[in-house]
Design a protein around this motif. Sequence first.
Motif, PDB file in Angstrom:
ATOM      1  N   THR A 320       0.903  -1.197  -0.016  1.00  0.00           N
ATOM      2  CA  THR A 320       0.111   0.136   0.004  1.00  0.00           C
ATOM      3  C   THR A 320       0.773   1.334  -0.103  1.00  0.00           C
ATOM      4  OG1 THR A 320      -0.124   0.066   2.476  1.00  0.00           O
ATOM      5  CG2 THR A 320      -1.900  -0.920   1.048  1.00  0.00           C
ATOM      6  N   ILE A 366      -5.620   2.152   2.392  1.00  0.00           N
ATOM      7  CA  ILE A 366      -6.121   2.312   0.869  1.00  0.00           C
ATOM      8  C   ILE A 366      -6.768   3.798   0.712  1.00  0.00           C
ATOM      9  CG2 ILE A 366      -8.004   1.408  -0.613  1.00  0.00           C
ATOM     10  CD1 ILE A 366      -5.714  -0.533  -0.487  1.00  0.00           C
ATOM     11  N   CYS A 369      -4.055   5.845  -0.184  1.00  0.00           N
ATOM     12  CA  CYS A 369      -3.688   5.792  -1.628  1.00  0.00           C
ATOM     13  C   CYS A 369      -4.356   6.495  -2.519  1.00  0.00           C
ATOM     14  CB  CYS A 369      -3.337   4.170  -1.902  1.00  0.00           C
ATOM     15  SG  CYS A 369      -2.134   3.270  -1.343  1.00  0.00           S
TER      16      CYS A 369
END
Length: 442
Positions: A320, A366, A369
């Motif tokens: 990640t 996540i 990101c």
Amino acid sequence: MKLDQTMEKENQRVDEMPALGEDLLEQILSNDNVKRAWQRVKANHGACGIDGMDVDEFPEYARSHWKEIRQALREGRYRPLPVRRCFIPKSSGTGQRPLGIPRILDRVIQQAIAQILEPIFDPGFSESSFGYRPKRSAKQAVAQIQSYIKEGYTIAVNVDLKSFFDEVNHDALMTRLGRKVRDKRVMRLIGLYLRAGVSIDGVVEQTRKGLPQGGNLSPILSNVMLNDLDVELGKRGHRFARYCDDFVTMVRSMRAGERVNKSITRFIEQRLKLAVNTENSTVGHNTKCSFVGFTFYRGGRIRLTNKALETFKHKIRKLTGRSWGVSMEYRIAALNRFLQGWMNYFGISEYYSPIPELDQWIRRRIRMCLMKQWRSGRKRVKELRKLGSPVGATICVAARHRSYWALAKHSAIQMGLTNSHIHKVFGLVSIKNLWVTLHYSS
């Protein structure tokens, strides 16, 4: 094209003599056995050896050269190439682990040898040996230790073998192989593989000891080497489990543990000619024991070690990482493969407490990101409004100059990129759900 179609047709009878006889090499070189070996090597794929040939190029090479190679093997003229030394990061993220990569041809031959040796040696291996054996696993080894703890054997003796694969004594190993292998041609061929050498940056060094981690023969040879240890522990009536070079012996008292530690260390050093890392060898309560990534608590319940947890986090950070220039679809697919594989192994842990927190942490990474992908404030507002985040909170996120990690925890982000959205749109698996399914499914 199937590899067996490229091989010389033989009109010889199928030899019905025992595998221990003088015809072992013929069994190794039989079309059916070599075909199975090639299929295993092909499935594993793997890196090139020092000749630069990859798996896809091998069938064409075999069509042209297999007949001569097989004849050279029969006549004792074949010489394996040195393995290519490479280093891979350790799972913990600290340091590197050396691997020895044989060329494709040598991997096929080694695999063919291993397939014949396995049914010869495996039936004689201890029931407490779980590594590199069919229908056996590290999880079974952990379960066996757990059963001993519940019987009252709560003191763990963990003798650490120092760099086992690098320290195996060739003469000691060949002596143990010779107890069952009568075909001198096979013994000689295995000896050639042990002494094939290692290529480091193009410079070949001799190998006077050790087994290459990465060779197809190394797993069965490691079990042959350590079977005497299993037999000795069994003779003494000890309760133990071994997975490759990692083994734990369970006793009832510290006094017995200290005695067993000294005697087993002496046996390993004197009889097996292996080195013991006394600094890492421990005797203590099972809650202090570390075995193949697991430890125990409260009456023998299984939990993963702190080191295994840190290794998990290190891998998640890598998958990640904001600087990894891949699509979100690719990232999630790689992450899902890792999470499912990790849970397949570590899912036997009965310690649930860290699981929900890890699940939240993964989802936050996540979101981080995605914040990196939505670099501009305008882009963030547009995407979050699509997801239903309130206008005021969305504008607040767009205007703030905070780290991506900090933004990923903002209420506007969490209201838009909800857990269900991340699962539904991106397909991210939940380790919490995986754990619950594994432990409570009927």
